[in-house]
Design a protein around this motif. Structure first.
Motif, PDB file in Angstrom:
ATOM      1  N   UNK A 118     -72.166  69.243   2.170  1.00  0.00           N
ATOM      2  CA  UNK A 118     -70.918  69.168   2.950  1.00  0.00           C
ATOM      3  C   UNK A 118     -69.748  69.633   2.092  1.00  0.00           C
ATOM      4  N   UNK A 119     -69.739  69.210   0.819  1.00  0.00           N
ATOM      5  CA  UNK A 119     -68.679  69.647  -0.106  1.00  0.00           C
ATOM      6  C   UNK A 119     -68.711  71.162  -0.298  1.00  0.00           C
ATOM      7  N   UNK A 120     -69.911  71.740  -0.368  1.00  0.00           N
ATOM      8  CA  UNK A 120     -70.045  73.194  -0.521  1.00  0.00           C
ATOM      9  C   UNK A 120     -69.440  73.915   0.683  1.00  0.00           C
ATOM     10  N   UNK A 121     -69.667  73.369   1.890  1.00  0.00           N
ATOM     11  CA  UNK A 121     -69.099  73.976   3.106  1.00  0.00           C
ATOM     12  C   UNK A 121     -67.580  73.961   3.043  1.00  0.00           C
ATOM     13  N   UNK A 122     -67.011  72.810   2.653  1.00  0.00           N
ATOM     14  CA  UNK A 122     -65.557  72.730   2.559  1.00  0.00           C
ATOM     15  C   UNK A 122     -65.022  73.655   1.468  1.00  0.00           C
ATOM     16  N   UNK A 123     -65.769  73.820   0.378  1.00  0.00           N
ATOM     17  CA  UNK A 123     -65.338  74.742  -0.678  1.00  0.00           C
ATOM     18  C   UNK A 123     -65.333  76.171  -0.164  1.00  0.00           C
ATOM     19  N   UNK A 124     -66.405  76.557   0.550  1.00  0.00           N
ATOM     20  CA  UNK A 124     -66.481  77.916   1.106  1.00  0.00           C
ATOM     21  C   UNK A 124     -65.356  78.163   2.090  1.00  0.00           C
ATOM     22  N   UNK A 125     -64.948  77.094   2.816  1.00  0.00           N
ATOM     23  CA  UNK A 125     -63.864  77.207   3.787  1.00  0.00           C
ATOM     24  C   UNK A 125     -62.495  77.016   3.139  1.00  0.00           C
ATOM     25  N   UNK A 126     -62.479  76.865   1.783  1.00  0.00           N
ATOM     26  CA  UNK A 126     -61.251  76.719   0.982  1.00  0.00           C
ATOM     27  C   UNK A 126     -60.459  75.456   1.336  1.00  0.00           C
ATOM     28  N   UNK A 127     -61.169  74.448   1.811  1.00  0.00           N
ATOM     29  CA  UNK A 127     -60.559  73.133   2.043  1.00  0.00           C
ATOM     30  C   UNK A 127     -60.927  72.270   0.834  1.00  0.00           C
ATOM     31  N   UNK A 128     -60.215  72.511  -0.295  1.00  0.00           N
ATOM     32  CA  UNK A 128     -60.640  71.959  -1.574  1.00  0.00           C
ATOM     33  C   UNK A 128     -60.461  70.448  -1.660  1.00  0.00           C
ATOM     34  N   UNK A 129     -59.463  69.902  -0.993  1.00  0.00           N
ATOM     35  CA  UNK A 129     -59.267  68.458  -1.045  1.00  0.00           C
ATOM     36  C   UNK A 129     -60.423  67.729  -0.360  1.00  0.00           C
ATOM     37  N   UNK A 130     -60.867  68.241   0.781  1.00  0.00           N
ATOM     38  CA  UNK A 130     -62.018  67.659   1.453  1.00  0.00           C
ATOM     39  C   UNK A 130     -63.280  67.840   0.604  1.00  0.00           C
ATOM     40  N   UNK A 131     -63.404  69.008  -0.033  1.00  0.00           N
ATOM     41  CA  UNK A 131     -64.561  69.255  -0.902  1.00  0.00           C
ATOM     42  C   UNK A 131     -64.586  68.234  -2.025  1.00  0.00           C
ATOM     43  N   UNK A 132     -63.426  67.969  -2.647  1.00  0.00           N
ATOM     44  CA  UNK A 132     -63.363  66.981  -3.734  1.00  0.00           C
ATOM     45  C   UNK A 132     -63.802  65.603  -3.236  1.00  0.00           C
ATOM     46  N   UNK A 133     -63.400  65.253  -2.022  1.00  0.00           N
ATOM     47  CA  UNK A 133     -63.752  63.940  -1.459  1.00  0.00           C
ATOM     48  C   UNK A 133     -65.270  63.770  -1.376  1.00  0.00           C
ATOM     49  N   UNK A 134     -65.976  64.811  -0.924  1.00  0.00           N
ATOM     50  CA  UNK A 134     -67.426  64.691  -0.765  1.00  0.00           C
ATOM     51  C   UNK A 134     -68.168  64.869  -2.082  1.00  0.00           C
ATOM     52  N   UNK A 135     -67.657  65.702  -3.015  1.00  0.00           N
ATOM     53  CA  UNK A 135     -68.246  65.751  -4.350  1.00  0.00           C
ATOM     54  C   UNK A 135     -68.126  64.384  -5.027  1.00  0.00           C
ATOM     55  N   UNK A 136     -66.971  63.724  -4.801  1.00  0.00           N
ATOM     56  CA  UNK A 136     -66.761  62.395  -5.388  1.00  0.00           C
ATOM     57  C   UNK A 136     -67.777  61.400  -4.831  1.00  0.00           C
TER      58      UNK A 136
END
Length: 546
Positions: A118-136
């Motif tokens: 899920x974090x990878x999807x948000x990263x690809x979509x350049x939604x980095x704050x959401x990506x950080x939330x799921x990586x966390x």
């Protein structure tokens, strides 16, 4: 006549049962896993339709038999297909479904996989704050369960923090990751050290960041394994740029772009080169790289548009496939009912039935071959017609565009000519007015004669006649159609509408007709009223369709 032996009856009963079960393969977990593996291979070959069909089959089997792991992987890889097709919304739906399944049935190890995806999807979509939330969340789960993948999630967190310009936080994550990486993931240490180098660069320690990146590039095997050669070269180029060494910065960036064909990567490098050349005062190069950025953005938009069309096509075909599967299942259920109801009769007539089925099979196979050949020929014919249609459409569009450009160019020339005549007449009128204000000059008979000639020249409409002739050549038939639709228009009205048709501004028309801008606007409103135009239709929009 063929006769059944008495001992054949039990055998035929067994054969009938086998026939009833044909089509239902030995659907073991290994068989389901093999379907998922074939789907992964189809994804690698970019055959997403085939992959999604196989995964839909695997999912159906897993759901019927309550195989949670196989169901998880079928849903997960379905989402992966949509990531490859850049349909991040659809991919996220499947990843969330797989995550909920893992929470309910499979446990933390599978939860981490989906949180990371899920974090990878948000990263690809350049939604980095959401990506950080799921990586966390993935990191918290790995830390709590003491999984060996902890270091990988820390690398992901460090990378996101650098993207969000938090180098201190990134450095803390990498320092925490190092013991785990040394124990379990030694090849990934170079990626972690690259994140430290990025943090150094963000904090302004450019020389140290560059030195570290140059040293990391010497570890060729690990760099290639992690695919970080380009980011390391970017760190080096940015360090030179921050130090004001624009020549070495540009040289490093150019060396990087020549080794990479990825559009997103090339876009980043072109943007860096544009900034470098702008700072160094090389403005022609800045413009050139900005043009390259625009070109890449256009290509990316074309790819995204193409992917959008492909995604819709895939979804349509998948829905069609599901409908076919449902229809086949319904048909199979009906056939089973018929078989059960006629079971006793079939036993008595099994020999005749076998012969009939064999004959039907031969006929069906023959019809299938004929149908397949007909469909193949029809497909070829359709492709040929489609190709010809596209060629003709392309030629037609090119010709229309050429004619449109030619008319616009000629209208621009006419506009320039009209404005030139207006300026010239205005100049003559200003001269006459100026001379008329001087009494001494008015007594000069020769000068008075010249002024009279100039006034006669201003009243001469020969230039307008010449303009109309050229206008008709460029916009053939427009004036005739205009007069036919609106016979009450005067020559002055037609002249005014011709300037409107050429898309001249109110200011330009006022200058040509030697009237005020406000008078020109009022005349425009009067013309619309005279032509009975609705209030919601602009005058130019109407006459441009005539």
């Amino acid at each position: 006549m063929f006769r059944l032996k008495s001992y054949s009856k039990p055998l035929f009963i067994v054969l009938l049962f086998v026939l009833m079960c044909t089509g239902a393969k030995a659907q073991t977990q290994a068989y389901c896993d093999s379907i998922i593996q074939k789907a992964k291979e189809a994804t690698a070959g970019k055959d997403y339709v085939k992959s999604l069909e196989l995964l839909a089959t695997a999912r159906t089997i897993a759901e019927k038999r309550n195989w949670h792991k196989q169901l998880f992987w079928a849903i997960n890889y379905t989402g992966s297909n949509y990531i490859h097709m850049m349909d991040y919304g659809e991919a996220l739906n499947y990843c969330l479904e797989a995550y909920n399944l893992s929470v309910k049935e499979l446990g933390p190890e599978f939860e981490m996989i989906m949180l990371n995806n899920i974090a990878i999807i948000y990263t690809a979509d350049k939604n980095y704050k959401k990506a950080r939330e799921y990586y966390q969340k993935a990191y918290d789960t790995a830390k709590e369960e003491k999984y060996k993948s902890l270091g990988i999630y820390l690398i992901n967190l460090g990378n996101i923090e650098n993207i969000l310009n938090n180098p201190k936080k990134a450095r803390q994550y990498i320092q925490e990751a190092m013991p785990n990486l040394r124990q379990y993931w030694p090849q990934s240490i170079v990626a972690a050290e690259m994140i430290i180098a990025e943090a150094d660069l963000l904090e302004g320690d450019t020389a140290f960041a560059r030195e570290k990146a140059q040293n990391l590039l010497k570890q060729t095997d690990d760099v290639e394994f992690n695919d970080i050669s380009v980011p390391l070269h970017e760190i080096i180029a940015k360090s030179y740029f921050k130090e004001g060494n624009y020549a070495l910065a540009a040289e490093t960036a150019l060396g990087t772009i020549n080794k990479n064909t990825n559009l997103e990567t090339r876009r980043r490098i072109y943007e860096l080169l544009a900034d470098i050349n702008f700072k160094s005062g090389a403005y022609p190069n800045t413009v050139r790289y900005k043009d390259s950025l625009i070109s890449i953005d256009n290509k990316l938009n074309e790819i995204k548009n193409g992917r959008l069309f492909e995604n819709n096509r895939v979804k349509f075909e998948m829905q069609n496939y599901k409908n076919q599967v449902a229809a086949e299942e319904e048909k199979a259920a009906m056939e089973r009912k018929i078989v059960y109801s006629l079971f006793a009769i079939i036993i008595a007539m099994v020999t005749v039935t076998v012969l009939i089925f064999r004959q039907k099979k031969l006929i069906a196979e023959r019809n299938q071959r004929i149908t397949a050949l007909e469909l193949e020929q029809e497909k070829k014919d359709n492709l040929l017609l489609e190709k010809r249609y596209k060629e003709n459409a392309s030629l037609s569009l090119q010709e229309q565009e050429r004619l449109k450009n030619e008319i616009e160019a000629r209208n621009r020339k006419l506009s320039a000519r009209a404005l030139y005549l207006s300026d010239r007449n205005q100049l003559i009128e200003d001269i006459i007015t100026s001379l008329a204000k001087k009494p001494k000059l008015s007594k000069d008979l020769t000068l008075a004669s010249q002024i009279k000639n100039l006034k006669e020249h201003l009243r001469n409409d020969g230039e307008w006649d010449n303009f109309i002739t050229h206008f008709e050549e460029v916009n053939h038939g427009f004036l005739v159609r205009l007069k036919t639709l609106h016979p009450t228009l005067t020559p002055n009205d037609i002249r005014f509408l011709a300037y409107i048709y050429m898309n001249l501004s109110v200011k330009e028309i006022a200058s040509i007709l030697n009237i005020t801008i406000e008078a020109c606007r009022k005349r425009k409103d009067r013309m619309a009223a005279k032509m009975d135009l609705p209030e919601n239709i602009a005058l130019y929009d109407y006459i441009s369709t005539i």
